[in-house]
Design a protein around this motif. Structure first.
Motif, short mmCIF file in Angstrom:
data_model
loop_
_atom_site.label_atom_id
_atom_site.label_comp_id
_atom_site.label_asym_id
_atom_site.label_seq_id
_atom_site.Cartn_x
_atom_site.Cartn_y
_atom_site.Cartn_z
N ASP A 225 0.81 -1.20 -0.04
CA ASP A 225 0.07 0.14 -0.02
C ASP A 225 1.05 1.27 0.06
N ALA A 226 1.86 1.19 0.77
CA ALA A 226 2.95 2.43 1.03
C ALA A 226 3.53 2.59 -0.45
N LEU A 227 3.73 1.61 -1.04
CA LEU A 227 4.63 1.70 -2.31
C LEU A 227 3.69 2.18 -3.20
N TYR A 228 2.70 1.67 -3.47
CA TYR A 228 1.49 2.18 -4.30
C TYR A 228 1.34 3.81 -4.21
N GLU A 229 1.12 4.29 -2.95
CA GLU A 229 1.03 5.40 -2.63
C GLU A 229 2.23 6.33 -3.16
N LEU A 230 3.21 6.00 -2.97
CA LEU A 230 4.63 6.35 -3.23
C LEU A 230 4.74 6.60 -4.88
N ALA A 231 4.19 5.49 -5.53
CA ALA A 231 4.08 5.53 -7.06
C ALA A 231 3.08 6.49 -7.46
N PHE A 232 2.22 6.80 -6.70
CA PHE A 232 0.89 7.72 -7.01
C PHE A 232 1.62 9.01 -6.86
N ASN A 233 2.25 9.45 -5.69
CA ASN A 233 2.45 10.83 -5.69
C ASN A 233 3.78 11.04 -6.55
N GLU A 234 4.67 10.04 -7.23
CA GLU A 234 5.66 10.37 -7.78
C GLU A 234 5.40 10.15 -9.30
N LYS A 235 3.85 9.78 -9.50
CA LYS A 235 3.40 9.76 -10.88
C LYS A 235 4.11 8.77 -11.89
N VAL A 236 4.50 7.57 -11.17
CA VAL A 236 5.06 6.61 -11.76
C VAL A 236 3.99 5.64 -12.24
N PHE A 237 3.04 5.89 -13.30
CA PHE A 237 2.08 5.14 -13.51
C PHE A 237 2.22 3.60 -13.89
N ALA A 238 3.42 3.41 -14.62
CA ALA A 238 3.71 1.99 -14.80
C ALA A 238 3.68 1.19 -13.83
#
Ligand SMILES: [Fe+2]
Ligand SMILES: [Fe+2]
Length: 169
Positions: free
Chosen positions: A101-114
């Motif tokens: 979950d934390a990793l997903y949130e980070l990817a979201f905040n960093e806009k790493v959509f892949a």
């Protein structure tokens, strides 16, 4: 990928390998105590965690990044009972879910959509894994120390069939 996301995915690769190793230690404890069905179930789970690690390993390479493998932690190998093994497995899965979950949130905040798309599979997988292990823990609580029921439950765990392959990155 941005450096923080790549770093976090690398930590997740470590977590999946740690989970694989930890399940293998649990399988060893069970088989040493002659719970051969539970041992088989845990060996299969160990292999599944290995596949999860490899899925992320392949994802990093697919995104054209080098892979830096972290070290694996020594897993606990002392357990009080068979129910203790599965309670710890559940705690481990819950920890992994929080991490994803934390990793997903980070990817979201960093806009790493892949990475978000890749991690969606893991989020769904964690729901399934927590559910499965929670049901096993509940069954062990139901049978308590009744030897005949424990043997039945062990046999049931030993009947675990092959699961659908983990999709490639
Ligand atoms: Fe996993
Ligand atoms: Fe898992």
């Amino acid at each position: 990928m941005t450096p923080p996301v790549l770093e976090a995915i690398t930590r997740q690769i470590a977590a999946e390998f740690n989970a694989s190793f930890s399940y293998l230690a649990m399988a060893g404890w069970c088989e040493h105590h002659k719970f051969m069905g539970a041992g088989r179930w845990l060996r299969m789970q160990s292999e599944e965690e290995h596949e999860h690690a490899m899925k992320l390993f392949d994802f990093v390479l697919a995104r054209n990044h080098p892979v830096k493998l972290p070290g694996v932690e020594q897993p606990g190998s002392e357990f009080d009972s068979i129910v203790d093994v599965f309670e710890r497995a559940l705690a481990q899965e819950q920890g992994v879910s929080r991490q994803i979950d934390a990793l997903y949130e980070l990817a979201f905040n960093e806009k790493v959509f892949a990475a978000m798309a890749e991690l969606q599979w893991f989020i769904t997988e964690q729901v399934e894994e927590e559910k499965t292990v929670r049901e096993i823990v509940a069954k062990f609580h139901m049978v308590r120390n009744d030897p005949a029921s424990l043997l039945d439950l062990d046999r049931e765990l030993g009947g675990r069939g092959p699961e659908p392959a983990v999709p490639k990155a």
